[in-house]
Scaffold this motif. Structure first.
Motif, PDB file in Angstrom:
ATOM      1  N   GLY A  76      34.311  39.708  36.764  1.00 19.91           N
ATOM      2  CA  GLY A  76      33.763  39.753  35.466  1.00 19.91           C
ATOM      3  C   GLY A  76      34.921  38.762  35.050  1.00 19.91           C
ATOM      4  N   ALA A  77      36.073  39.300  35.489  1.00 19.72           N
ATOM      5  CA  ALA A  77      36.703  38.654  33.435  1.00 19.72           C
ATOM      6  C   ALA A  77      36.727  36.677  34.527  1.00 19.72           C
ATOM      7  CB  ALA A  77      38.264  39.232  33.354  1.00 19.72           C
ATOM      8  N   ALA A  78      37.529  37.016  35.326  1.00 19.02           N
ATOM      9  CA  ALA A  78      37.923  35.476  35.729  1.00 19.02           C
ATOM     10  C   ALA A  78      36.224  34.564  36.255  1.00 19.02           C
ATOM     11  CB  ALA A  78      38.168  35.444  37.305  1.00 19.02           C
ATOM     12  N   LEU A  79      35.214  35.012  36.752  1.00 15.21           N
ATOM     13  CA  LEU A  79      33.644  34.732  36.367  1.00 15.21           C
ATOM     14  C   LEU A  79      33.358  33.911  34.525  1.00 15.21           C
ATOM     15  CD1 LEU A  79      31.819  36.435  38.574  1.00 15.21           C
ATOM     16  CD2 LEU A  79      31.825  33.767  38.534  1.00 15.21           C
ATOM     17  N   VAL A  80      33.863  34.662  33.495  1.00 13.51           N
ATOM     18  CA  VAL A  80      33.519  35.162  31.834  1.00 13.51           C
ATOM     19  C   VAL A  80      34.935  33.762  31.824  1.00 13.51           C
ATOM     20  CG1 VAL A  80      33.716  35.704  30.119  1.00 13.51           C
ATOM     21  CG2 VAL A  80      32.636  36.865  31.556  1.00 13.51           C
ATOM     22  N   ARG A  81      35.595  33.250  32.299  1.00 14.60           N
ATOM     23  CA  ARG A  81      37.089  32.046  32.216  1.00 14.60           C
ATOM     24  C   ARG A  81      36.772  31.282  32.538  1.00 14.60           C
ATOM     25  NH1 ARG A  81      42.322  34.541  31.671  1.00 14.60           N
ATOM     26  NH2 ARG A  81      43.011  32.652  30.938  1.00 14.60           N
ATOM     27  N   ARG A  82      35.746  31.473  33.723  1.00 15.50           N
ATOM     28  CA  ARG A  82      35.615  29.776  34.829  1.00 15.50           C
ATOM     29  C   ARG A  82      34.378  29.461  34.038  1.00 15.50           C
ATOM     30  NH1 ARG A  82      35.081  28.884  40.986  1.00 15.50           N
ATOM     31  NH2 ARG A  82      37.124  28.444  40.939  1.00 15.50           N
ATOM     32  N   HIS A  83      32.975  29.901  34.629  1.00 14.20           N
ATOM     33  CA  HIS A  83      31.830  29.631  33.839  1.00 14.20           C
ATOM     34  C   HIS A  83      31.432  30.472  32.458  1.00 14.20           C
ATOM     35  CE1 HIS A  83      30.910  28.298  38.165  1.00 14.20           C
ATOM     36  NE2 HIS A  83      31.602  30.178  38.584  1.00 14.20           N
ATOM     37  N   GLY A  84      31.972  30.472  31.375  1.00 16.05           N
ATOM     38  CA  GLY A  84      31.418  30.619  29.624  1.00 16.05           C
ATOM     39  C   GLY A  84      30.698  31.901  29.412  1.00 16.05           C
ATOM     40  N   PHE A  85      30.217  32.700  30.779  1.00 22.18           N
ATOM     41  CA  PHE A  85      29.436  34.194  30.994  1.00 22.18           C
ATOM     42  C   PHE A  85      29.588  34.790  29.834  1.00 22.18           C
ATOM     43  CE2 PHE A  85      29.339  33.834  35.998  1.00 22.18           C
ATOM     44  CZ  PHE A  85      28.277  32.210  35.776  1.00 22.18           C
ATOM     45  N   ASP A  86      28.530  35.200  28.928  1.00 26.10           N
ATOM     46  CA  ASP A  86      28.963  35.915  27.928  1.00 26.10           C
ATOM     47  C   ASP A  86      29.547  37.558  28.108  1.00 26.10           C
ATOM     48  OD1 ASP A  86      27.534  38.533  26.283  1.00 26.10           O
ATOM     49  OD2 ASP A  86      28.230  36.936  25.000  1.00 26.10           O
TER      50      ASP A  86
END
Length: 181
Positions: A58-68
């Motif tokens: 999740g931390a990596a996905l937030v960084r890559r895609h700008g998810f909240d």
């Protein structure tokens, strides 16, 4: 159906969160002798592993895609709640089958682990889940049997390179190797 503005990100979120947690629960559950996914998902140690997998990915996905970040955490918790639902009778072996495919470089465990490394996030829980998948060996799963044959004949370093696309001497390869024995 719900429209999404970032389809690729949504697809990656599903694979690297939902499917990653599922795999972590299934492979760890197999190693602990569970037959059903919900039983494994309600084991405190396995749930902690799955939550760690979700947090790292999740931390990596937030960084890559700008998810909240809160939305990502809620997505992960929703996945885990589904897996814990004992009304859903789902065998571990159905969820864990075909580890050769599921250990692929861009699939549910190795993919998010490598994404974590791109963003300098240590994939500790993901490495544990990958090591658990490498131990999956039911007689009824031909892919699992081929994986075990390859591990026995070729060794872990070659399987990491050829199946997972991971250099054995890399930080991820070493993390997996430390958890594999």
């Amino acid at each position: 159906l719900q429209p999404v503005s970032n389809f690729q990100g949504g697809l990656e979120r599903k694979l690297y969160t939902y499917n990653a947690a599922n795999a972590a629960i299934a492979y760890a559950g197999f190693l602990k002798g569970y037959a059903l996914l919900a039983d494994a998902a309600n084991d405190p140690q396995i749930l902690a592993l799955a939550r760690g997998v979700c947090a790292e990915a999740g931390a990596a996905l937030v960084r890559r895609h700008g998810f909240d970040p809160d939305e990502q955490r809620a997505f992960a918790e929703g996945c885990l709640a589904k897996y814990q639902d004992r009304a859903i009778v789902d065998p571990i072996e159905r969820n864990a089958r075909d580890p050769l495919r599921k250990l692929g470089r861009y699939d549910r465990l190795v993919g998010p682990a490598c994404l974590c490394l791109e963003y300098e996030i240590a994939p500790e829980h993901l490495a544990t889940a990958i090591a658990a998948a490498l131990h999956y060996h039911p007689a009824a799963d031909p892919a699992a049997q081929r994986l075990q044959q390859r591990l026995q004949c070729e060794g872990l370093p070659e399987v990491l390179k050829d199946v997972c696309g991971i250099e054995p001497a890399s930080s991820l390869g070493e993390k997996i190797g430390a958890r594999y024995p």
